[in-house]
Design an enzyme around this catalytic site. Structure first.
Site, PDB file in Angstrom:
ATOM      1  N   SER A 111     -34.339  15.518 -13.504  1.00  0.00           N
ATOM      2  CA  SER A 111     -33.217  15.847 -12.647  1.00  0.00           C
ATOM      3  C   SER A 111     -32.564  17.152 -13.094  1.00  0.00           C
ATOM      4  O   SER A 111     -33.234  18.186 -13.133  1.00  0.00           O
ATOM      5  CB  SER A 111     -32.237  14.682 -12.614  1.00  0.00           C
ATOM      6  N   ASP A 141     -37.876  10.383  -3.141  1.00  0.00           N
ATOM      7  CA  ASP A 141     -36.640  10.801  -3.808  1.00  0.00           C
ATOM      8  C   ASP A 141     -35.681  11.355  -2.756  1.00  0.00           C
ATOM      9  O   ASP A 141     -35.926  12.420  -2.175  1.00  0.00           O
ATOM     10  CB  ASP A 141     -36.954  11.867  -4.862  1.00  0.00           C
ATOM     11  N   HIS A 143     -35.822   8.433  -7.193  1.00  0.00           N
ATOM     12  CA  HIS A 143     -35.434   9.330  -8.295  1.00  0.00           C
ATOM     13  C   HIS A 143     -35.625   8.595  -9.625  1.00  0.00           C
ATOM     14  O   HIS A 143     -34.664   8.166 -10.268  1.00  0.00           O
ATOM     15  CB  HIS A 143     -33.978   9.738  -8.086  1.00  0.00           C
TER      16      HIS A 143
END
Length: 653
Positions: free
Chosen positions: A199, A305, A336
């Protein structure tokens, strides 16, 4: 990876020699491991050196009259330095080490009385330090123990991590304390650095690589952003109800927050909610600098995601390919989620071999293996020699009217006529797909007949729409749907395709303060009648420019192209492929200020999709199938994975 790039051929010629030289400087046990192409756990993790340094970034973002220093916590094996040997570095630069935690268990850094790290989140230090690597966890500027301000992917973020790479290579200055004057050198490392992170952390790896910094040999960005504009907007359509200033405030330390009002204001001023492109977004666009990347890239992303959406990996991958960067990719069915939590054993083994090859120079064959690993069904993976696979060709699909309003066909012949829908912000892509065979006022759907062969879509699609609005503002969504029964990972669940168990598996060595054992997971699946597998959005006001929007004239037709997110999906024989065009996709984009009705000109509306086998594959798969209009009809609601969850504004799990 069979793609021969500017780096790969050279590496193939010298890798054996490098391995031999490396072995000559290793201990006997480690030398034997080098000849096998795999580093072994020959060093003590318990006795590893744990220390902290503060690296000077050369910036004064917090305006206190002194250059900012960022904290780098280090865990490294003691024995190599004692023997006069140097080690490479694995580095994770993150804003989350104190505010939010890392990994599925939200681990934070902890410290002893001397300020040295006791628990380093995740397994990287536990596993790799005994194998002859140092691990460095960097607090981004403005977070945890670092000076400066969080500027959300901008100069401060990237420079704070790049400065540590520079220090590891002898080009920057570091100190033994945050305010002291005693300097320290990284004499224990050879400077070869690999960056990894999920991320925001992986985003920083992308950004640092895009500076072309010397010494950064590889990056492993997991679910990472490649251009921050695309995190907040899709061609003018807002994806969230806030901008980077909110995110900066969310992760910043209390000390930084008290001194960073000016930086916060720049984030507000530079990211107007109009969705217009500004200099702020140019600074945070790493794709444009893909030509500067020297490092190899092992990219990992979940194809469902909906936080860091898959446009990010698609455009980054394509840009790196255009510049001959050595690449590898994993694509999962998850949202995610870190691969450690959906394919743990294979992930640790592959990452181990990747770093051994890229940082230690071992000839372990990973560079000659297939480029791509793709999760086709939960826990069922396939490989692809190249990605997108050789033979993938752009195919133009055209919508046409059917026998009922809003229930049309999808084929290769140019359509005619119009379809009309009214934006309904209460409904999502799941609602649209569930009623694909029914005339409903909020969407227009177009469907093939049941396929006689599998169709594989690999890469990024586009949908060009010509629409006439009734109001001065309008947002558009386009989604591709696989209509047919399947069992998939439940990406719409709160845990995005995994279930966390109570038992643990161990990866590396533990100490009393830092366990190498983590909760196991399994796939969380759900049966479905359809799967939305690619999405795109736009503000129709951006029809004339991707960079700036303008009010619409009601009753006037406008043409705009929506960029659909990258994917790799097989629509199986017997299933149907559908295109849906609608307005606001609930919880994935914000609605416009008005409630428009839009009329589509089907003669000037089309989708271009990347099909393995190109147009001929589509023709073969749809020849002789039942009439698409009849196949599309039906009043019964279909079941999908569930509506997308409320939009998140934090690029983390």
């Amino acid at each position: 990876m069979p793609i021969r790039t500017r780096c790969t051929l050279w590496r193939t010629l010298v890798t054996a020699a490098v391995a031999a030289l490396v072995a000559a400087f290793l201990s006997p046990v480690a030398a034997q491991a080098a000849t096998r192409g795999e580093s072994q756990a020959v060093y003590s993790y318990t006795n590893a050196v744990r220390e902290a340094v503060w690296v000077d970034t050369g910036l004064d973002e917090d305006g206190d009259g002194r250059t900012d220093r960022v904290a780098a916590d280090i865990v490294r094996p003691r024995e190599p330095a004692q023997q006069g040997r140097k080690v490479p570095v694995i580095m994770d630069a993150s804003p989350y080490y104190s505010c939010c935690g890392r990994g599925n268990e939200s681990q934070l850094k902890t410290y002893d009385a001397n300020g040295d790290v006791v628990q380093m989140p995740l397994f990287y230090d536990n596993f790799f330090v005994p194998r002859g690597y140092a691990f460095v966890g960097v607090d981004l500027a403005g977070t945890n123990r670092s000076d400066g301000c969080v500027d959300v992917g901008g100069r401060s973020d990237i420079t704070s991590a790049k400065a540590v790479v520079d220090w590891l290579n002898g080009r920057a200055r570091a100190y033994t304390s945050r305010t002291g004057i005693t300097t320290v050198k990284a004499s224990w490392t050879n400077g070869k650095t690999g960056m990894i992170g999920k991320s925001w952390d992986g985003t920083i790896a992308n950004g640092v690589a895009a500076t072309g910094v010397k010494g950064l040999k590889t990056i492993v960005p997991i679910s990472a952003i490649s251009s921050w504009y695309d995190y907040y907007f899709a061609k003018g359509a807002p994806l969230y109800d806030s901008g980077p200033d909110w995110l900066s405030d969310y992760v910043e330390s209390d000390g930084a927050r008290a001194h960073c009002a000016a930086v916060q204001q720049k984030l507000v001023d530079g990211a107007p909610r109009t969705g217009d492109w500004t200099d702020l977004w140019t600074e945070r666009d790493y794709v444009k600098d893909a030509g500067k990347v020297r490092a190899s890239v092992f990219l990992v992303h979940g194809m469902q995601d909906l936080n860091v959406r898959t446009k990010h990996f698609g455009q980054w991958w394509d840009a790196l390919a255009a510049h001959g960067v050595e690449r590898k990719i994993w694509l999962s069915q998850t949202g995610h989620v870190d691969p450690f939590d959906y394919r743990r054993t294979d992930w640790v083994d592959t990452l181990h071999r990747w770093f051994d090859h890229e940082l230690l120079g071992y000839d372990n064959g990973i560079d000659r293996e297939p480029t791509a690993d793709i999760e086709r069904h939960p826990d069922q993976w396939v490989t692809s020699k190249t990605w997108p696979p050789s033979g993938t060709g752009t195919t133009t699909l055209r919508p046409a009217t059917g026998t009922r309003a809003g229930v049309g066909t999808l084929g290769v012949r140019q359509g005619s006529g119009t379809e009309t829908f009214t934006d309904d912000p209460r409904l999502s892509e799941t609602d649209w797909a569930a009623r694909i065979g029914t005339s409903t006022p909020e969407k227009a759907g177009f469907v093939t007949g049941p396929l006689s062969r599998d169709l594989r879509l690999s890469g990024s699609s586009q949908v060009t729409v010509t629409a006439t609005p009734t109001t001065s503002t309008a947002h558009l969504s386009a989604v591709l749907v696989d209509l047919g029964k399947d069992t998939i990972r439940d990406y719409a669940d709160a845990h995005e395709g995994i279930t966390t168990l109570t038992d643990r598996t161990c990866w590396g060595e533990s100490t009393a303060g830092d366990s190498a054992c983590f909760k196991a997971t399994r796939a969380k699946t759900t049966p479905v009648d359809f799967t939305v597998f690619s999405r795109g959005w736009a503000d129709l006001g951006n029809h004339a420019s991707d960079l700036k929007g303008a009010p619409l004239t009601p009753g006037k037709a406008y043409t705009i192209t929506l960029d659909l997110a990258a994917t790799d999906h097989v629509v199986p024989k017997g299933h149907r492929l559908a295109l849906i065009i609608a307005g606001t996709d609930k919880d994935l984009i914000d609605p416009p200020s008005s409630t428009p009705t839009l009329t589509l000109d089907l003669s000037r509306t089309a989708a271009t999709v990347p099909l393995l086998g190109g147009p001929a594959a589509f023709t073969r798969a749809t020849a002789g199938t039942p009439d698409a209009a009849r196949a599309a009809s039906g009043s019964a609601a279909l079941e999908g994975a569930g509506s997308p969850r409320a939009a998140r504004r934090v690029p983390m799990r």
